[in-house]
Design an enzyme around this catalytic site. Structure first.
Site, mmCIF file in Angstrom:
data_model
loop_
_atom_site.group_PDB
_atom_site.id
_atom_site.type_symbol
_atom_site.label_atom_id
_atom_site.label_comp_id
_atom_site.label_asym_id
_atom_site.label_seq_id
_atom_site.Cartn_x
_atom_site.Cartn_y
_atom_site.Cartn_z
ATOM 1 N N GLU A 1 -64.727 -117.481 -94.531
ATOM 2 C CA GLU A 1 -65.328 -118.227 -93.411
ATOM 3 C C GLU A 1 -66.689 -118.741 -93.857
ATOM 4 O O GLU A 1 -67.725 -118.258 -93.438
ATOM 5 C CB GLU A 1 -65.471 -117.331 -92.177
ATOM 6 C CG GLU A 1 -66.001 -118.047 -90.948
ATOM 7 C CD GLU A 1 -66.363 -117.087 -89.828
ATOM 8 O OE1 GLU A 1 -66.863 -117.550 -88.797
ATOM 9 O OE2 GLU A 1 -66.161 -115.864 -89.989
ATOM 10 N N HIS B 1 -69.119 -121.961 -94.342
ATOM 11 C CA HIS B 1 -69.227 -123.247 -93.660
ATOM 12 C C HIS B 1 -69.854 -124.343 -94.515
ATOM 13 O O HIS B 1 -70.655 -124.086 -95.414
ATOM 14 C CB HIS B 1 -70.042 -123.073 -92.378
ATOM 15 C CG HIS B 1 -69.352 -122.222 -91.366
ATOM 16 N ND1 HIS B 1 -68.151 -122.574 -90.800
ATOM 17 C CD2 HIS B 1 -69.680 -121.016 -90.827
ATOM 18 C CE1 HIS B 1 -67.782 -121.635 -89.943
ATOM 19 N NE2 HIS B 1 -68.679 -120.683 -89.950
ATOM 20 N N HIS C 1 -62.363 -120.343 -84.293
ATOM 21 C CA HIS C 1 -63.793 -120.108 -84.469
ATOM 22 C C HIS C 1 -64.491 -120.078 -83.110
ATOM 23 O O HIS C 1 -64.084 -120.789 -82.186
ATOM 24 C CB HIS C 1 -64.410 -121.206 -85.338
ATOM 25 C CG HIS C 1 -65.780 -120.864 -85.813
ATOM 26 N ND1 HIS C 1 -66.909 -121.095 -85.055
ATOM 27 C CD2 HIS C 1 -66.200 -120.285 -86.960
ATOM 28 C CE1 HIS C 1 -67.968 -120.666 -85.716
ATOM 29 N NE2 HIS C 1 -67.568 -120.171 -86.885
ATOM 30 N N ASP D 1 -69.759 -115.691 -93.467
ATOM 31 C CA ASP D 1 -70.267 -116.667 -92.489
ATOM 32 C C ASP D 1 -71.418 -117.471 -93.095
ATOM 33 O O ASP D 1 -72.397 -117.794 -92.414
ATOM 34 C CB ASP D 1 -70.701 -115.964 -91.204
ATOM 35 C CG ASP D 1 -70.679 -116.874 -89.984
ATOM 36 O OD1 ASP D 1 -70.280 -118.042 -90.124
ATOM 37 O OD2 ASP D 1 -71.079 -116.422 -88.897
#
Length: 328
Positions: free
Chosen positions: A7, A9, A163, A286
């Site tokens: 995950e 970004h 999400h 993250d």
């Protein structure tokens, strides 16, 4: 030991511009977090600087996922064009670094049939899953208009990552306001609201019978299950009322994977292992919103009860779920 982070970004500036141009009631205030510190610099890079950051963190492979809110607030036409643009750029990044990167697709959810077509196109390009949100405009993810999308995701073996998403305007006004603007925003997002929204989206999909119709479909939830793992005793009662084939907790163990999202807390790991099984847990940081150091990661990994469970979490489960032994 291999370390796969799922995950992680990145940002498409054209999409951010389009979201900022929307009326305030349709926009997404959480994009303010993208611009804090050096987040934006890191989000905008899916090339050599990102690989260097991975090396510094000890991450062997990242799965790229577009930062919130994706295309969710947009009208169908810009959603279609920007989703395609995002996926083409992500595919190019993977092609440049095939041993270090994979990607989740971005879908034009305002046009459900176009979303199916883009999912199919992305799968052909080698994307390993897709990232969506619990609501497009006022339409929830479990609306029947999206059932073809879930059928396609199941058939193509494309896991669906739900999400977190900022609550709708009326919900924010009723439940998350009354402080200063930044406290209101924090309460509605990372402090609480984001996670309830994602958990509710997954729970609604279960209650809608999505997994009875599509038993091969796989979901991913971040942040140790977005609070849902802590409420299975009560949520199981939905199954009888909704006429489901199994208990909610059974679907969580067979159709939902859980990732850490940089929350390296052994107490959360212990609880997850009590509710689900070790083959359902995935590592993620993250990035760039959370940046655990190699020492942080190493210390957390000592909390796993066995070496086999630790290796499933760091890489084995991701390889199995996303087919990562296949070439990019």
């Amino acid at each position: 030991m291999a370390l796969i982070a799922i995950e992680e970004h990145w940002n498409l500036p054209e999409l951010t511009t389009a979201v900022k141009a929307l009326p305030v009631e349709r926009g997404d205030a959480s994009i303010a977090f993208d611009e804090m510190g050096n987040n934006l610099e890191r989000l905008d890079d899916i090339g050599d600087a990102r690989i260097a950051a991975m090396d510094a963190q000890g991450v062997d492979l990242q799965i790229l996922s577009l930062a919130p809110p994706g295309t969710q607030p947009l009208d169908p036409a810009p959603a279609r064009s920007l989703a395609r643009r995002a996926n083409d750029l992500a595919a190019e990044a993977v092609a440049r670094h095939p041993s270090r990167l994979r990607a989740f697709s971005t879908l034009p959810m305002a046009d459900p049939q176009a979303a199916v077509l883009e999912l199919e196109r992305a799968a052909e390009l080698g994307f390993v899953g897709t990232m969506v949100y619990g609501r497009t405009g006022e339409t929830p993810l479990d609306d029947p208009r999206y059932d073809d999308l879930f059928a396609a995701a199941a058939a193509l073996h494309q896991p669906v990552f739900i999400h977190p998403q900022i609550p709708s305007g009326p919900v924010r006004e009723a439940a998350y306001s009354g402080f200063d603007p930044m406290t209101d925003l924090a309460l509605a997002t990372f402090g609480w609201g984001w996670h309830l929204e994602a958990a509710l989206a997954a729970l609604r999909l279960i209650a809608r019978g999505t997994f009875d119709r599509h038993p091969e479909l796989q979901l991913v939830l971040g942040h140790w299950g977005e609070l849902l793992l802590f409420w299975t005793d009560r949520a199981d009662g939905l199954s009888r009322v909704a006429g489901l084939e199994r208990k909610v907790s059974d679907y969580l163990r067979s159709n939902v994977h859980i990732t850490s999202s940089g929350m390296l807390n052994p107490a959360l790991l212990r609880h997850a292992l009590e509710v689900t099984t070790p083959d359902r847990l995935l590592f993620s940081t993250d990035y760039p919103f959370q940046r655990p150091t190699p020492a942080d990661i190493e210390q957390f990994l000592t909390a796993f009860p066995t070496d086999a469970d630790r290796e499933r979490f760091t890489a084995g489960n991701a390889r199995a779920l996303f087919g990562l032994d296949q070439p990019a």
